[in-house]
Design a protein around this motif. Structure first.
Motif, PDB file in Angstrom:
ATOM      1  N   ILE A  29     -19.199  -7.777 -20.444  1.00 28.02           N
ATOM      2  CA  ILE A  29     -20.092  -8.505 -19.547  1.00 28.02           C
ATOM      3  C   ILE A  29     -19.634  -8.403 -18.095  1.00 28.02           C
ATOM      4  CG2 ILE A  29     -18.876 -10.691 -19.903  1.00 28.02           C
ATOM      5  CD1 ILE A  29     -22.669 -10.210 -19.461  1.00 28.02           C
ATOM      6  N   LEU A  30     -18.308  -8.417 -17.867  1.00 25.14           N
ATOM      7  CA  LEU A  30     -17.812  -8.293 -16.499  1.00 25.14           C
ATOM      8  C   LEU A  30     -18.030  -6.882 -15.953  1.00 25.14           C
ATOM      9  CD1 LEU A  30     -14.488 -10.387 -16.575  1.00 25.14           C
ATOM     10  CD2 LEU A  30     -16.733 -11.050 -15.686  1.00 25.14           C
ATOM     11  N   LEU A  53     -14.700 -12.802  -8.211  1.00 27.53           N
ATOM     12  CA  LEU A  53     -13.260 -12.543  -8.155  1.00 27.53           C
ATOM     13  C   LEU A  53     -12.594 -13.450  -7.124  1.00 27.53           C
ATOM     14  CD1 LEU A  53     -13.103  -8.628  -8.351  1.00 27.53           C
ATOM     15  CD2 LEU A  53     -12.596 -10.276 -10.169  1.00 27.53           C
ATOM     16  N   ILE A  54     -13.233 -13.602  -5.967  1.00 27.90           N
ATOM     17  CA  ILE A  54     -12.650 -14.452  -4.920  1.00 27.90           C
ATOM     18  C   ILE A  54     -12.666 -15.920  -5.360  1.00 27.90           C
ATOM     19  CG2 ILE A  54     -12.760 -15.124  -2.505  1.00 27.90           C
ATOM     20  CD1 ILE A  54     -12.051 -12.201  -2.992  1.00 27.90           C
ATOM     21  N   VAL A  55     -13.778 -16.337  -5.973  1.00 28.98           N
ATOM     22  CA  VAL A  55     -13.859 -17.714  -6.483  1.00 28.98           C
ATOM     23  C   VAL A  55     -12.761 -17.953  -7.517  1.00 28.98           C
ATOM     24  CG1 VAL A  55     -15.282 -19.346  -7.780  1.00 28.98           C
ATOM     25  CG2 VAL A  55     -16.320 -17.936  -5.998  1.00 28.98           C
ATOM     26  N   GLY A  79     -13.787 -19.524 -16.231  1.00 30.24           N
ATOM     27  CA  GLY A  79     -15.049 -20.128 -15.793  1.00 30.24           C
ATOM     28  C   GLY A  79     -15.524 -19.567 -14.473  1.00 30.24           C
ATOM     29  N   ALA A  80     -14.615 -19.314 -13.541  1.00 30.83           N
ATOM     30  CA  ALA A  80     -14.984 -18.764 -12.238  1.00 30.83           C
ATOM     31  C   ALA A  80     -15.480 -17.330 -12.367  1.00 30.83           C
ATOM     32  CB  ALA A  80     -13.782 -18.828 -11.292  1.00 30.83           C
ATOM     33  N   LEU A  81     -14.858 -16.530 -13.219  1.00 30.87           N
ATOM     34  CA  LEU A  81     -15.287 -15.142 -13.386  1.00 30.87           C
ATOM     35  C   LEU A  81     -16.682 -15.046 -13.990  1.00 30.87           C
ATOM     36  CD1 LEU A  81     -12.029 -13.413 -14.691  1.00 30.87           C
ATOM     37  CD2 LEU A  81     -13.101 -13.116 -12.459  1.00 30.87           C
TER      38      LEU A  81
END
Length: 795
Positions: free
Chosen positions: A539-540, A555-557, A578-580
């Motif tokens: 998925i990424l 990525l930054i988050v 969760g951020a990714l």
């Protein structure tokens, strides 16, 4: 001055900014049969019913009774595995143990003391009686002596004593003789020996508490004592007259000083009887007792009777079933209320269901292990492995404990240890030492997971191999020593080997079952999070190709949120995951989001503000659907669902207010809000803050520290005032810590580079003169600027 100040914090929100009511939770929406099946008390009753059924014995049909010489009309076969008491062997062993008990006799020191008192009183009386001058009335003296001291002395003896003046040396000689002959023990007559004392001897208890075995010929009866006195007196160098006096007096004061202790003897016999364990033998299911047409012998008849008695003893299976059901029902009710006092309803229900399933799996493994143990022991030609009792330590008792310690908390794992230990003890004939073995091993398993950590599933193997197994060896040796068994070292060796195999099997089974329980009960372990945060996940990779701007943003988050999570002691891997994944919903329509759109084409140009809002808001719903389809953990799905809360899509809300005439159209703020709910956990709130901070920081033309700090302060203040952080339990200290962490990370991200010599990236190109190369704009390599008229990031 702190980065975040709460001086102007508004404690009372307006009705316009209040969050809408959250939808009902799944558990509140459950109806009918689904709600009934999810009721923990239904699961308790079902679990207790199944366990009681498995653990209780069902009655079997008895065999046909035969007499010696009868011809069997059919094959008589054992209907089940039966453990039968060998009454004959047990009775013989108990009889032998009772017969080995020697009769107990007590040596009474008071007899000699009383005799000494009587002798001294007699001589004192005599010396007092001869004080008056003659004549002497010896017949009267004889009567007084008989009445007072029970001595039958002749007048001649009394006259002799009178002539000796009842001398003290005669008194001391008499006492010495009596003490010498009484010391080994005197009995009235050896004809009173009715317990074969003359052949076997007896136990003689002395006054000081010591005891020794005495042969019958080592003590004297009164007749033999008189003979011994005669010999001792004749050996004295005394006149014949004194010897005669000593002999007459010693016969009179001689008395038996040992007596049979019937009560103590019976107590010892009873203890000996009780100390002999009942002898059992096992009849395996399917064993042919006698075949059709064979003549019944004594052995076959006794075996048939023993089998029928064993089956009839099991006839109270219903009582056993009810008792087991009530026992486990009580345990499960107690377990449920304990879990409910520690955990939220949904978590307590999940742990309870997992505990019931693990108990069932464990019971199946234990039953299978005991069956294989009996079969292996019966067929083993190696004496070391021929004892079925030693195989109980091979059971994988700790596999469930390792699973619970890895997936849940130590408190929950400890409760499972207690429940599992009780089950094992109940299963193996209420074996207290096996229960203790399971309890100590369970504590070791919990420590093993704590020691090695939960980052890798292989740590379950390490805990089983290197913590549980060595401790099993120590516990088995300790139990062997505590039990004071007569078994030899071969039994200890076999039990030690079995405990090693049991520890290894526990670790191996836990390693096998871990991924099954993770997926079945949707646990988010560190190893699972490591898999999710791998950039090579499908998925990424799809997001990186189809929505590269959103991927870079994620990525930054993730960097912002992970660092802040470490500062406030949250799970950094969960926050990173969760951020990714928080914006995976943008894969569906990436061009509608500013970080992905083509600079020459604006997808929102022909859409109304409300329609653009629907497109922007829909990425949350799409993200949750993708997460569910990809079987992402529930905690990650919650972060995706809550990473915008129910905040306002402010850009299009303002655009709608500018476009429509307020006198004609009413622009409601609720129409431009995300569906929510607001973040329910600190992890979700952290991702929400990091998401907005990253997006807002990209809109800055200058990334000076004060500009970054202002962005953080304004974003935090906006979410606080809007009530988005009301449900996540953030403390003021944690909010300040997160803000400072964000600022530090952003300062690192937007750290300016040094100028590239010979380049001017920010100036316009000048026309090149003949033969000259065109100049290249020169600027610092840092910052991602947007034109002032471009839309802000709609994250």
């Amino acid at each position: 001055m702190p980065l975040i100040s709460f001086k102007d914090l508004k404690l009372f929100k307006s009705s316009a900014s209040s969050a809408p009511i959250r939808p009902l939770q799944e558990e509140d929406q459950a109806k009918g049969i689904k709600r009934f099946l999810r009721d923990p008390f239904v699961l308790m009753a079902f679990s207790a019913l199944v366990l009681a059924t498995i653990l209780s014995y069902l009655p079997s049909k008895t065999l046909s009774e035969l007499k010696p010489g009868d011809i069997a009309g059919e094959d008589l076969v054992a209907p089940a595995d039966l453990t039968i008491e060998d009454a004959e062997t047990t009775g013989q062993r108990r009889k032998d143990a009772v017969n080995a008990i020697l009769p107990v006799y007590n040596l009474d020191p008071n007899v000699m003391l009383n005799a000494e008192d009587h002798v001294r009183q007699f001589f004192a009386f005599g010396r007092e009686w001869i004080q008056p001058p003659p004549p002497r009335d010896f017949p009267a003296l004889r009567s007084l002596v008989l009445e007072k001291f029970g001595l039958e002395l002749t007048a001649g003896d009394l006259q002799a004593l009178d002539r000796e003046g009842f001398a003290s040396d005669l008194e001391e000689s008499l006492l010495s003789l009596l003490e010498k002959v009484s010391a080994p023990g005197l009995i009235l007559s050896k004809r009173l020996f009715v317990n074969r004392e003359l052949e076997r001897g007896f136990s003689l208890k002395r006054p000081d508490g010591t005891e020794k075995s005495v042969k019958g010929d080592e003590i004297l009866e009164i007749r033999e004592a008189k003979e011994r006195l005669l010999a001792d007196i004749n050996a004295l160098e005394l006149p014949a007259r004194k010897k005669g006096l000593l002999l007459s007096l010693s016969y009179g004061f001689l008395a038996p000083n040992i007596a049979f202790d019937r009560i103590e003897t019976e107590v010892r016999k009873t203890n000996a009887w009780s100390s002999v364990d009942t002898v059992f033998f096992t009849v395996k299911k399917g064993r042919v007792v006698i075949r059709k047409g064979d003549e019944a012998g004594e052995t076959a008849v006794r075996l048939i009777a023993a089998i029928n008695r064993a089956i009839q003893d099991q006839g109270a299976w219903f009582r056993s079933f009810i008792g087991a059901f009530l026992l486990f029902a009580l345990l499960f009710v107690t377990l449920w209320y304990y879990l409910r006092s520690l955990l939220a309803l949904s978590t307590a229900r999940k742990y309870f269901q997992m505990m019931m399933l693990t108990i069932f799996v464990s019971l199946v493994l234990y039953k299978l292990g005991l069956f294989l143990a009996g079969t292996t022991a019966a067929s083993s030609r190696i004496a070391l492995f021929a004892n079925a009792e030693t195989y109980k330590f091979i059971l994988p008792i700790q596999f469930g404990t390792i699973v619970f310690a890895f997936l849940t908390t130590n408190a929950v794992a400890l409760i499972y240890v207690v429940l599992n230990s009780l089950l094992v003890g109940f299963l193996v004939d209420a074996d207290f030492f096996l229960l203790l073995f399971g309890l100590i091993g369970g504590l070791a398993a919990i420590y093993g997971i704590k020691f090695y950590g939960r980052a890798k599933r292989t740590n379950a193997l390490r805990a089983g191999f290197f913590i549980v197994t060595p401790l099993n060896i120590f516990v088995v040796i300790t139990i062997f020593l505590v039990q004071h068994r007569s078994a030899g070292l071969n039994i200890l060796t076999a039990e030690t080997i079995m405990s090693v195999l049991g520890g290894l099997m526990s670790g191996a089974l836990a390693f096998i079952f871990l991924p099954i329980f993770e997926n079945l009960f949707r646990f988010v372990t560190q190893s699972k999070l490591f898999e999710l945060t791998n950039s090579e996940s499908e998925i990424l990779r799809q997001m990186a190709i189809e929505a590269p701007g959103s991927y870079h943003h994620s990525l930054i988050v993730a960097a912002l949120a992970e660092k802040a999570a470490e500062k406030i002691k949250l799970d950094p891997l969960l926050v990173k995951a969760g951020a990714l994944y928080h914006d995976i919903g943008k894969i569906k329509m990436p061009e509608y989001f500013i970080e992905n759109k083509d600079r020459k084409h604006d997808a929102h140009r022909d859409l109304t503000p409300s329609m653009s809002t629907l497109v922007i808001v829909n990425h949350v719903k799409e993200g949750v659907e993708i997460a569910r389809k990809e079987h992402l953990p529930e905690l990650v799905r919650d972060i995706i669902e809550q990473h915008h809360g129910n905040s306002v899509v402010r850009y299009f809300y303002q655009k709608a207010k500018e476009k429509y005439d307020p006198d004609i159209h009413t622009v409601g703020e609720e129409s431009y809000r995300y569906p929510g709910p607001p973040p329910q956990t600190k992890e979700a709130a952290l991702v929400m803050l990091a998401d907005s901070i990253e997006a807002a920081s990209r809109s800055l033309r200058s990334h000076k520290d004060e500009h970054l700090a202002r962005v953080i302060r304004d974003i935090f203040d906006n979410y606080l005032q809007d009530g988005q952080l009301d449900d996540c339990a953030f403390s003021l200290r944690e909010i300040r810590t997160v803000a400072q962490s964000f600022l530090t990370t952003l300062q690192t991200i937007f750290q300016p580079r040094v100028d590239y010599p010979g380049f001017d990236f920010e100036s316009k190109k000048k026309p090149a003169k003949n033969g000259e190369q065109p100049s290249v704009p020169r600027t610092s390599h840092g910052g991602n600027h947007q034109p002032a008229d471009e839309e802000p990031n709609q994250d």
